[in-house]
Design a protein around this motif. Sequence first.
Motif, mmCIF file in Angstrom:
data_model
loop_
_atom_site.group_PDB
_atom_site.id
_atom_site.type_symbol
_atom_site.label_atom_id
_atom_site.label_comp_id
_atom_site.label_asym_id
_atom_site.label_seq_id
_atom_site.Cartn_x
_atom_site.Cartn_y
_atom_site.Cartn_z
ATOM 1 N N GLN A 108 44.210 19.502 31.727
ATOM 2 C CA GLN A 108 43.454 18.278 32.012
ATOM 3 C C GLN A 108 42.451 17.996 30.900
ATOM 4 O O GLN A 108 42.295 16.856 30.458
ATOM 5 N N PHE A 109 41.774 19.045 30.449
ATOM 6 C CA PHE A 109 40.797 18.899 29.376
ATOM 7 C C PHE A 109 41.470 18.396 28.099
ATOM 8 O O PHE A 109 40.980 17.479 27.441
ATOM 9 N N GLU A 110 42.608 18.995 27.750
ATOM 10 C CA GLU A 110 43.314 18.599 26.537
ATOM 11 C C GLU A 110 43.815 17.162 26.641
ATOM 12 O O GLU A 110 43.746 16.405 25.668
ATOM 13 N N ALA A 111 44.297 16.771 27.810
ATOM 14 C CA ALA A 111 44.769 15.403 28.005
ATOM 15 C C ALA A 111 43.614 14.416 27.849
ATOM 16 O O ALA A 111 43.759 13.371 27.201
ATOM 17 N N LYS A 112 42.478 14.747 28.429
ATOM 18 C CA LYS A 112 41.308 13.861 28.315
ATOM 19 C C LYS A 112 40.841 13.783 26.863
ATOM 20 O O LYS A 112 40.525 12.703 26.365
ATOM 21 N N ARG A 113 40.823 14.917 26.181
ATOM 22 C CA ARG A 113 40.428 14.935 24.773
ATOM 23 C C ARG A 113 41.398 14.082 23.954
ATOM 24 O O ARG A 113 40.975 13.256 23.140
ATOM 25 N N ASP A 114 42.698 14.270 24.179
ATOM 26 C CA ASP A 114 43.697 13.496 23.442
ATOM 27 C C ASP A 114 43.559 12.001 23.716
ATOM 28 O O ASP A 114 43.832 11.179 22.848
ATOM 29 N N GLN A 115 43.136 11.666 24.915
ATOM 30 C CA GLN A 115 42.930 10.268 25.286
ATOM 31 C C GLN A 115 41.705 9.687 24.575
ATOM 32 O O GLN A 115 41.709 8.524 24.174
ATOM 33 N N GLU A 116 40.661 10.485 24.410
ATOM 34 C CA GLU A 116 39.413 9.987 23.842
ATOM 35 C C GLU A 116 39.324 10.105 22.318
ATOM 36 O O GLU A 116 38.532 9.401 21.694
#
Length: 104
Positions: free
Chosen positions: A61-69
Motif C-alpha cells: 500500500q505504501f509503495e502504491a501510494k508513493r508511486d501515485q504521488e
Amino acid sequence: MNPEQQKLLRERYTLRRQQLKNEAEAALRQSGLRLDQNARGQFEARYLQERRKIEQELREQFEAKRDQELPQLNERLKKEFQLHQSAPGVTSTSTPVVSVTPIR
C-alpha cells in the motif's frame, strides 16, 4: 561486508526476532488463552505468519501510494526549478538547498 558490519546485522536480526517473539507472547496473554507448550508454539508461528502478511500488505500500500504521488512531486519540482533557472542572476551551477528526512 566486513566482520563488524556482519556482527551488527546479526545483532539487529536477533533483536528483531526477540521483539517479535515478545509481541507474540503479549498477544497470547491478551487473548486470555491458556495453552500447552506445543499450542503456544503454534500460536506464535501463526501470529508471526499473519503479522508478515499484514506488514507485506502495508508495504505494498505504501509503495502504491508513493508511486501515485511521485509524478506529482516530480512535476512540482520541475516547475519550481524551472523558475529558478529562468530567474535573473541565477546561474546554472547554483544548487538549491533541499532538506531531506530519511525514511525508516
